[in-house]
Design a protein around this motif. Sequence first.
Motif, PDB file in Angstrom:
ATOM      1  N   SER A  61       1.044  -0.860  -0.069  1.00  0.00           N
ATOM      2  CA  SER A  61       0.268  -0.280   0.017  1.00  0.00           C
ATOM      3  C   SER A  61       1.377   1.576   0.093  1.00  0.00           C
ATOM      4  O   SER A  61       0.579   2.538  -0.985  1.00  0.00           O
ATOM      5  N   LEU A  62       2.203   1.016   0.951  1.00  0.00           N
ATOM      6  CA  LEU A  62       2.918   2.476   1.071  1.00  0.00           C
ATOM      7  C   LEU A  62       3.288   2.589  -0.379  1.00  0.00           C
ATOM      8  O   LEU A  62       3.809   3.892  -1.153  1.00  0.00           O
ATOM      9  N   GLY A  63       3.541   1.739  -0.658  1.00  0.00           N
ATOM     10  CA  GLY A  63       4.801   1.013  -2.339  1.00  0.00           C
ATOM     11  C   GLY A  63       4.307   1.951  -3.511  1.00  0.00           C
ATOM     12  O   GLY A  63       4.321   2.769  -4.248  1.00  0.00           O
ATOM     13  N   THR A  64       2.650   0.912  -3.260  1.00  0.00           N
ATOM     14  CA  THR A  64       1.888   2.281  -4.497  1.00  0.00           C
ATOM     15  C   THR A  64       1.222   3.532  -4.577  1.00  0.00           C
ATOM     16  O   THR A  64       1.773   4.549  -5.339  1.00  0.00           O
ATOM     17  N   LEU A  65       1.037   3.673  -3.143  1.00  0.00           N
ATOM     18  CA  LEU A  65       0.851   5.473  -2.868  1.00  0.00           C
ATOM     19  C   LEU A  65       2.393   5.902  -2.918  1.00  0.00           C
ATOM     20  O   LEU A  65       2.167   7.639  -3.780  1.00  0.00           O
ATOM     21  N   ALA A  66       2.831   5.726  -2.762  1.00  0.00           N
ATOM     22  CA  ALA A  66       4.905   7.168  -3.303  1.00  0.00           C
ATOM     23  C   ALA A  66       4.940   6.537  -4.535  1.00  0.00           C
ATOM     24  O   ALA A  66       5.087   7.696  -5.005  1.00  0.00           O
ATOM     25  N   LEU A  67       4.900   5.853  -5.406  1.00  0.00           N
ATOM     26  CA  LEU A  67       4.947   5.508  -7.265  1.00  0.00           C
ATOM     27  C   LEU A  67       3.646   6.568  -7.395  1.00  0.00           C
ATOM     28  O   LEU A  67       3.948   7.430  -8.375  1.00  0.00           O
ATOM     29  N   LEU A  68       2.292   6.630  -6.991  1.00  0.00           N
ATOM     30  CA  LEU A  68       1.253   7.549  -7.913  1.00  0.00           C
ATOM     31  C   LEU A  68       1.925   9.450  -7.574  1.00  0.00           C
ATOM     32  O   LEU A  68       1.470   9.871  -8.680  1.00  0.00           O
TER      33      LEU A  68
ATOM     34  N   ALA B  52       9.452 -11.506   0.384  1.00  0.00           N
ATOM     35  CA  ALA B  52       8.860 -10.302   0.390  1.00  0.00           C
ATOM     36  C   ALA B  52       9.184  -9.737  -1.369  1.00  0.00           C
ATOM     37  O   ALA B  52       7.841  -8.822  -1.828  1.00  0.00           O
ATOM     38  N   ARG B  53      10.338 -10.205  -1.281  1.00  0.00           N
ATOM     39  CA  ARG B  53      10.638  -9.032  -3.039  1.00  0.00           C
ATOM     40  C   ARG B  53      10.136  -9.597  -4.089  1.00  0.00           C
ATOM     41  O   ARG B  53       9.591  -8.735  -4.842  1.00  0.00           O
ATOM     42  N   VAL B  54       9.881 -11.284  -4.343  1.00  0.00           N
ATOM     43  CA  VAL B  54       9.178 -11.730  -5.004  1.00  0.00           C
ATOM     44  C   VAL B  54       7.803 -11.053  -4.990  1.00  0.00           C
ATOM     45  O   VAL B  54       7.285 -10.632  -6.052  1.00  0.00           O
ATOM     46  N   GLU B  55       7.251 -10.728  -4.585  1.00  0.00           N
ATOM     47  CA  GLU B  55       5.683 -10.343  -3.851  1.00  0.00           C
ATOM     48  C   GLU B  55       6.098  -8.857  -4.126  1.00  0.00           C
ATOM     49  O   GLU B  55       4.631  -8.815  -4.768  1.00  0.00           O
ATOM     50  N   LEU B  56       6.323  -8.689  -3.786  1.00  0.00           N
ATOM     51  CA  LEU B  56       6.571  -6.980  -4.080  1.00  0.00           C
ATOM     52  C   LEU B  56       6.933  -6.301  -5.466  1.00  0.00           C
ATOM     53  O   LEU B  56       6.147  -5.612  -6.508  1.00  0.00           O
ATOM     54  N   ARG B  57       7.476  -7.130  -6.326  1.00  0.00           N
ATOM     55  CA  ARG B  57       7.725  -7.272  -7.594  1.00  0.00           C
ATOM     56  C   ARG B  57       6.494  -7.150  -8.723  1.00  0.00           C
ATOM     57  O   ARG B  57       6.039  -7.181  -9.273  1.00  0.00           O
ATOM     58  N   ILE B  58       6.316  -8.405  -7.932  1.00  0.00           N
ATOM     59  CA  ILE B  58       5.014  -8.843  -8.605  1.00  0.00           C
ATOM     60  C   ILE B  58       3.565  -8.155  -8.989  1.00  0.00           C
ATOM     61  O   ILE B  58       2.771  -7.695  -9.916  1.00  0.00           O
ATOM     62  N   VAL B  59       3.449  -8.099  -7.353  1.00  0.00           N
ATOM     63  CA  VAL B  59       2.333  -6.498  -7.516  1.00  0.00           C
ATOM     64  C   VAL B  59       2.684  -5.579  -7.689  1.00  0.00           C
ATOM     65  O   VAL B  59       1.541  -5.043  -9.089  1.00  0.00           O
ATOM     66  N   PHE B  60       3.624  -4.758  -7.974  1.00  0.00           N
ATOM     67  CA  PHE B  60       3.663  -4.057  -8.348  1.00  0.00           C
ATOM     68  C   PHE B  60       4.310  -4.146 -10.300  1.00  0.00           C
ATOM     69  O   PHE B  60       3.154  -2.911 -10.689  1.00  0.00           O
ATOM     70  N   ASP B  61       4.318  -5.013 -10.869  1.00  0.00           N
ATOM     71  CA  ASP B  61       4.283  -5.092 -11.943  1.00  0.00           C
ATOM     72  C   ASP B  61       3.258  -5.367 -12.948  1.00  0.00           C
ATOM     73  O   ASP B  61       2.530  -4.816 -13.516  1.00  0.00           O
ATOM     74  N   SER B  62       2.648  -6.201 -11.734  1.00  0.00           N
ATOM     75  CA  SER B  62       0.884  -6.181 -12.311  1.00  0.00           C
ATOM     76  C   SER B  62      -0.124  -5.187 -12.153  1.00  0.00           C
ATOM     77  O   SER B  62      -1.021  -5.168 -13.535  1.00  0.00           O
ATOM     78  N   LEU B  63      -0.086  -4.533 -11.297  1.00  0.00           N
ATOM     79  CA  LEU B  63      -0.869  -3.836 -10.580  1.00  0.00           C
ATOM     80  C   LEU B  63      -0.791  -2.361 -11.872  1.00  0.00           C
ATOM     81  O   LEU B  63      -1.988  -2.010 -12.242  1.00  0.00           O
ATOM     82  N   PHE B  64      -0.283  -1.969 -11.591  1.00  0.00           N
ATOM     83  CA  PHE B  64       0.723  -0.280 -13.299  1.00  0.00           C
ATOM     84  C   PHE B  64       0.204  -0.955 -14.344  1.00  0.00           C
ATOM     85  O   PHE B  64      -0.032  -0.183 -15.306  1.00  0.00           O
ATOM     86  N   ALA B  65       0.710  -2.469 -14.813  1.00  0.00           N
ATOM     87  CA  ALA B  65       0.461  -2.893 -16.204  1.00  0.00           C
ATOM     88  C   ALA B  65      -1.598  -3.031 -16.574  1.00  0.00           C
ATOM     89  O   ALA B  65      -1.490  -2.366 -17.653  1.00  0.00           O
ATOM     90  N   ARG B  66      -1.824  -3.405 -15.436  1.00  0.00           N
ATOM     91  CA  ARG B  66      -3.421  -3.603 -15.628  1.00  0.00           C
ATOM     92  C   ARG B  66      -4.203  -2.883 -15.270  1.00  0.00           C
ATOM     93  O   ARG B  66      -5.585  -2.512 -15.768  1.00  0.00           O
ATOM     94  N   VAL B  67      -3.576  -1.910 -14.148  1.00  0.00           N
ATOM     95  CA  VAL B  67      -4.388  -0.706 -13.785  1.00  0.00           C
ATOM     96  C   VAL B  67      -3.644   0.584 -14.515  1.00  0.00           C
ATOM     97  O   VAL B  67      -3.248   1.576 -13.282  1.00  0.00           O
ATOM     98  N   PRO B  68      -3.879   1.111 -15.699  1.00  0.00           N
ATOM     99  CA  PRO B  68      -2.637   2.346 -15.712  1.00  0.00           C
ATOM    100  C   PRO B  68      -2.799   3.663 -15.731  1.00  0.00           C
ATOM    101  O   PRO B  68      -2.450   4.659 -15.663  1.00  0.00           O
ATOM    102  N   THR B  69      -4.357   3.593 -15.272  1.00  0.00           N
ATOM    103  CA  THR B  69      -5.365   4.284 -14.782  1.00  0.00           C
ATOM    104  C   THR B  69      -5.838   5.194 -12.863  1.00  0.00           C
ATOM    105  O   THR B  69      -6.234   5.523 -12.529  1.00  0.00           O
ATOM    106  N   LEU B  70      -4.473   4.024 -12.333  1.00  0.00           N
ATOM    107  CA  LEU B  70      -5.214   3.730 -10.850  1.00  0.00           C
ATOM    108  C   LEU B  70      -4.404   5.328 -10.339  1.00  0.00           C
ATOM    109  O   LEU B  70      -3.570   5.864 -11.099  1.00  0.00           O
ATOM    110  N   ARG B  71      -5.615   6.134  -9.317  1.00  0.00           N
ATOM    111  CA  ARG B  71      -5.242   6.874  -9.194  1.00  0.00           C
ATOM    112  C   ARG B  71      -5.754   6.840  -7.354  1.00  0.00           C
ATOM    113  O   ARG B  71      -6.871   6.485  -6.646  1.00  0.00           O
ATOM    114  N   VAL B  72      -5.064   7.815  -6.359  1.00  0.00           N
ATOM    115  CA  VAL B  72      -5.398   7.602  -5.381  1.00  0.00           C
ATOM    116  C   VAL B  72      -7.004   8.524  -5.388  1.00  0.00           C
ATOM    117  O   VAL B  72      -7.413  10.217  -6.048  1.00  0.00           O
ATOM    118  N   ASP B  73      -8.005   9.202  -4.477  1.00  0.00           N
ATOM    119  CA  ASP B  73      -9.058   9.308  -3.920  1.00  0.00           C
ATOM    120  C   ASP B  73      -8.937   9.731  -2.839  1.00  0.00           C
ATOM    121  O   ASP B  73     -10.195  11.372  -3.526  1.00  0.00           O
TER     122      ASP B  73
END
Length: 397
Positions: free
Chosen positions: A245-252, A352-373
């Motif tokens: 959650s923190l990593g997603t927020l920081a990148l957005l 943890a590294r495996v999970e984080l890499r897969i989550v970030f790659d998949s999340l931003f590839a599949r939801v390119p318009t993701l934004r914090v509300d």
Amino acid sequence: MTSTVPESFPPRACPFHGDASITEPGPMTKVTLRSGQEVWAASRHADVRTVLTDPAFSANRANPDFPNPTGRRFQQDRGLKPSLITLDPPEHGPARRAVLGEFTVKRLAALRPRVQEIVDAHLDAMLAHESRTADLVEALAQPVPSLVICEQLGVPYDDHEFFQSRSRTLLSRKAAAGDVRAAADELRAYMDKLVGEKEPTPTDDLIGRQIAKHRAEGTYDRDALVSLAVLLLVAGHETTANMISLGTLALLQEPEQLALLKADPSRTPAAVEELLRQFTIAEFVTSRVAVADTEVGGVTVKAGEGVLTLGNAANHDPAVFAEPDRLDVTRGARNHIAFGYGAHQCLGQNLARVELRIVFDSLFARVPTLRVDVPVSDLPFKDDATIYGLHSLPVSW
């Protein structure tokens, strides 16, 4: 010089940095904890690494002099086996090696397809929302690492609400000591029952394999395995969930940095290291108590004195990391201490590294318009927990 850590922990001066009272790296300093205990605070990168590797410092939390930022103290007062993270040599080495094989590169490589399946399934469910909105913590960050560690340990995921609620209490800075002890007892009772169920016919999971391995060696100790399993269950889902959650927020919040990852996913491993460094969510977990007089950072720490190792300050030490407050996904610095350092460095760091890499790659590839509300200032950060993170992260796409 002596400063005081306030009764009520202050929020991070910036959500991406350390506690406001003791965030800047500097010389070894005496601080007074909320319990009245006076301890040293090590905030420079070099000093923290010294404390975490010098045999003059003990990880034994049963030591009455061990620094306790929450003001609560839990000693091994009922004959229970101590957790792996509280062991010192010579007991620590064999106990760690006994389970280290569960986290080898080969075993984790075999786990990657299953982690990808779990991530994809949760993204499918999230994207099916007609509202095109979700709480990313509830939809992705919390369930993915919970399910991964449950499958690895052999813990029924159907029980996730039980162990997640007890984990939250266990890690709360504000919960009453009695509530924390009750949560710890309930988690231990749950795991003791589960281990007992696996003993007649050990299952093909971490707990079952540990039973079989130690029986074959004549070293099986049920209490010790229960302590290990509780540690891995709590640490295995809480830490990675908060980093997602923190990593997603920081990148957005840093679209130029995110664009680099979208353009070249091979940068994701370096980005994960940078996010781990930037947040250092387990701020006080690696503290120590001196068992012999020794020198750190030009001062003498005497036997019986505690040392808070301020990992977040150390990971923002400008002597080690140029422009430390700037998120730079190309930095690639693996010399951070977000996973601790030395003999007690986090067992599950590569998982943890495996999970984080897969989550970030998949999340931003599949939801390119993701934004914090909501504005960052309105987000519910975990200033009330010993593991930093977000209680929720409202997003849309």
